[in-house]
Design a protein around this motif. Sequence first.
Motif, mmCIF file in Angstrom:
data_model
loop_
_atom_site.group_PDB
_atom_site.id
_atom_site.type_symbol
_atom_site.label_atom_id
_atom_site.label_comp_id
_atom_site.label_asym_id
_atom_site.label_seq_id
_atom_site.Cartn_x
_atom_site.Cartn_y
_atom_site.Cartn_z
ATOM 1 N N LEU A 258 13.076 -50.452 9.267
ATOM 2 C CA LEU A 258 14.464 -50.665 8.841
ATOM 3 C C LEU A 258 15.406 -49.881 9.746
ATOM 4 O O LEU A 258 15.060 -48.812 10.250
ATOM 5 C CB LEU A 258 14.623 -50.228 7.371
ATOM 6 C CG LEU A 258 15.979 -50.509 6.731
ATOM 7 C CD1 LEU A 258 16.263 -52.014 6.688
ATOM 8 C CD2 LEU A 258 16.020 -49.928 5.310
ATOM 9 N N ASN A 259 16.612 -50.392 9.920
ATOM 10 C CA ASN A 259 17.623 -49.782 10.788
ATOM 11 C C ASN A 259 17.725 -48.287 10.541
ATOM 12 O O ASN A 259 17.849 -47.829 9.401
ATOM 13 C CB ASN A 259 18.981 -50.457 10.522
ATOM 14 C CG ASN A 259 20.034 -49.994 11.496
ATOM 15 O OD1 ASN A 259 20.494 -48.850 11.418
ATOM 16 N ND2 ASN A 259 20.436 -50.881 12.396
ATOM 17 N N GLU B 170 11.360 -46.833 6.473
ATOM 18 C CA GLU B 170 11.433 -46.341 7.847
ATOM 19 C C GLU B 170 10.220 -46.773 8.650
ATOM 20 O O GLU B 170 10.344 -47.221 9.803
ATOM 21 C CB GLU B 170 11.565 -44.821 7.832
ATOM 22 C CG GLU B 170 11.725 -44.205 9.217
ATOM 23 C CD GLU B 170 11.864 -42.692 9.160
ATOM 24 O OE1 GLU B 170 12.368 -42.106 10.129
ATOM 25 O OE2 GLU B 170 11.437 -42.098 8.142
#
Length: 823
Positions: free
Chosen positions: A517-518, A513
Amino acid sequence: MSLLDPIPSPVVHADLAALEWEPLLALVAGFAASPIGRGEILALRPSTDEEWITRQHQLTGEVRLLLTEQVSIPLGGLFDPTQLAAKSRIPEAALEAAELQAIARLANDVAAWQALLQSPPVRVVGKVPGLSALSAGLTQGLRPLAESIERKIQPDGSLADDASPELHRIRREQERQQRLIEESLRAALRKLSSDGATQDDVITIRGDRFVIPVRSELKRRVSGVVHGASSSGQTVYVEPLETIEKNNELVRLLEEEQAEIHRIFVALTRQVGGYSTALVEGARVLALVDSLLARARFARDYDCIAPALRPDGLNLAGARHPLLEKHLRTTGGRVVPLTLELTAEARQLIISGPNTGGKTVTLKTTALLAMMAQAGLPVPAESAGFPILSAFLADIGDAQSIEAELSTFSAHIVNLDRLSRLADAHSLVLLDELGSATDPEEGSALAVAVANYFRETRSWSLISTHHTSLKVYAANTPGVLNAAAGVDEVTLVPNYHLRLGVPGASAGIQTAERLGLNAGIIAAARQRLGSQQEDIARFLDKLHNELTALEAEKKAAREQQYALNQEKAKLAREGDVELRNRIRELEGKLASLLKDFEFQMRENVRAIEDRAAQQKLSKEAERRINRLRREFQESFNQTVVAHRTGADQGDANAEPHLLRHVAEGDKVLLKSMNKIAVVQREVEKDVFEVALGPIKMRVKRSELAAPQRAAESSQTPKYDPLAAARRQRNVHVSVSSESTDDMRMEINLIGRTVDEATEELEKYLDRAFLAGLPRVRVIHGHGAGILRRGVREFLKGHPHVAGIEEAPQNEGGQGATLVDLRQ
């Protein structure tokens, strides 16, 4: 034959590539002064010979001392002379000028090193015993060889004219012959110039022959030999007939010169052969010294220490990976030091924590520094201790191979099998990401089994992992420790801070995170994460936060303690000032008291009507006043020093206001009542029962003063010349006197030293003299006669003694001396 000595008992099984051994050696070798020194460093390997390891670190420390003291170490001419030394021993061989000059530079360096150790600078005298022992075999002086070569060969490589008398003669002949040729050619030039046959009015040389330039169309006008033409063909170079013989003589002289030069080179080479053994041995010593100098420079630049060798533990404090530190220096970063400790009872460390948290660096740093220690290299740490290890085994990184048909997992398994066959109690095993690259459950079970296997072999092992089962194994298994590695939670930069005793959370989702990242992927991952895993991660986060808070509290406590120590030191300094002022005040009172005492004593002496007695007592009083003043001053100074240093705490001798001898039947003064009481008994330490008439009471020693023995008769107080002194505040002065009846006629000095005996004897003679005794006996015993001689020498010079004689046999013989006192 190589200059490099072989490494004794080298470690056979060491994963050098995985642990970056060659890059480390390249880093250290960059500090060497010569190719030989660099080669010596690059050839280093860990050894299991403890004596060799200890000696290498000692020698490095001594060279580092020379470096610190800015002592110049001569290494500019160091090279490997083994081939030249072998060639010099071949009969009629001749070394080239450049080779001889290299030999001379090396000889100068060896001679300078010998001189340095024979007459070292004062600041290092006696501090380089290892280097002195290393160079003890350099007994042959090489300075004469260097001077001989330098005297004959000039810096440009040519021989000096005075290299030999024959060479000097030949070159003088050459100069004379060249002048004759030039004179002949110039005469020919002048003649040809008038006819316009010469191209230039110059003399030149072709093939060691002096010639003149002549225009090609007119060359037939000059009788002589043509030695070539110019590139344009317009000029030919002619040697006139009248100079041919002269040129022939010059060529002959040149040939003689070359023969003499060759003879000189052969002689110099033969001289080198006589020193060849000393040259090779000197080069071998200097090669090692250059290697040691490279290590010392590396140690200085990277703040290294000599590690300790200890069989019962592996510990690092403030350790740094040198290659990582080198890299971070170029980027402006700094390494956070590593601290860890393994003991004989706990030999295995399980390191867990997030990715990029420094787990692999911890493994590599520990192994690399252990290898450096056993290779004689100083280690970058504040302190370090290692056992002697016989193998450095590592499974680090991705070892997959398409050619060998090995996947990542199978490559790890093959390597683990190799490690398991080699490991024993003297091995260091490093396993990075143990149990990865396969099914998590199977990998976890396999990881625990592998870790336990190495624990049972008693190998020293460091294992990094993300498996919770390994963390639990470490927490529940004797001899295994947990450790957590982490990153800065804000910057995500590895801080390589290792926290011993607790496992670390992998925090893979949090790391992903923070790395961007998405968000949808992050949310889905959290939903799929089991509650148990989430609880464990949350617990570990809480534990680490509490530890961080605890460390902050410890830091604050240390700062507070430091502030308290500073305040304590400040108060102590202020107390010293107050104490000095008090001492000056007491010194003033002491001086006033002594003056009053002297005045009263002299007044009493003047009051005596008998003139002879007055003079006698006056001299005696002056002598005793001076002695008492000296003793009182010394006692005062000692008391002040004892008080300032605390040496008087609990010392009864430092408390003169307390009665030291209190016995049953003594009469004592009760300070609180100013009454005389009689001591009945000692109830306990420093507590006595006394009788005041019919009343009995218990008092402390500090409440008693002025004891009088029961056997003594009370006397009516009379005027004392010390009365004024007694009235001084906080000062107690007492003078005791003994009558002739109480005064013993002899003194026993057996068992004393001469100094103790003379001091006691002086006081006894003073009392005996004042008591009017005509003769006394001094008992000193027989023994070796030292005390007898010392006592008699003292008596001969004493002012109270009129004469001495040896006692008769019935009074002690040689063991006693009879002393007649002046009347």
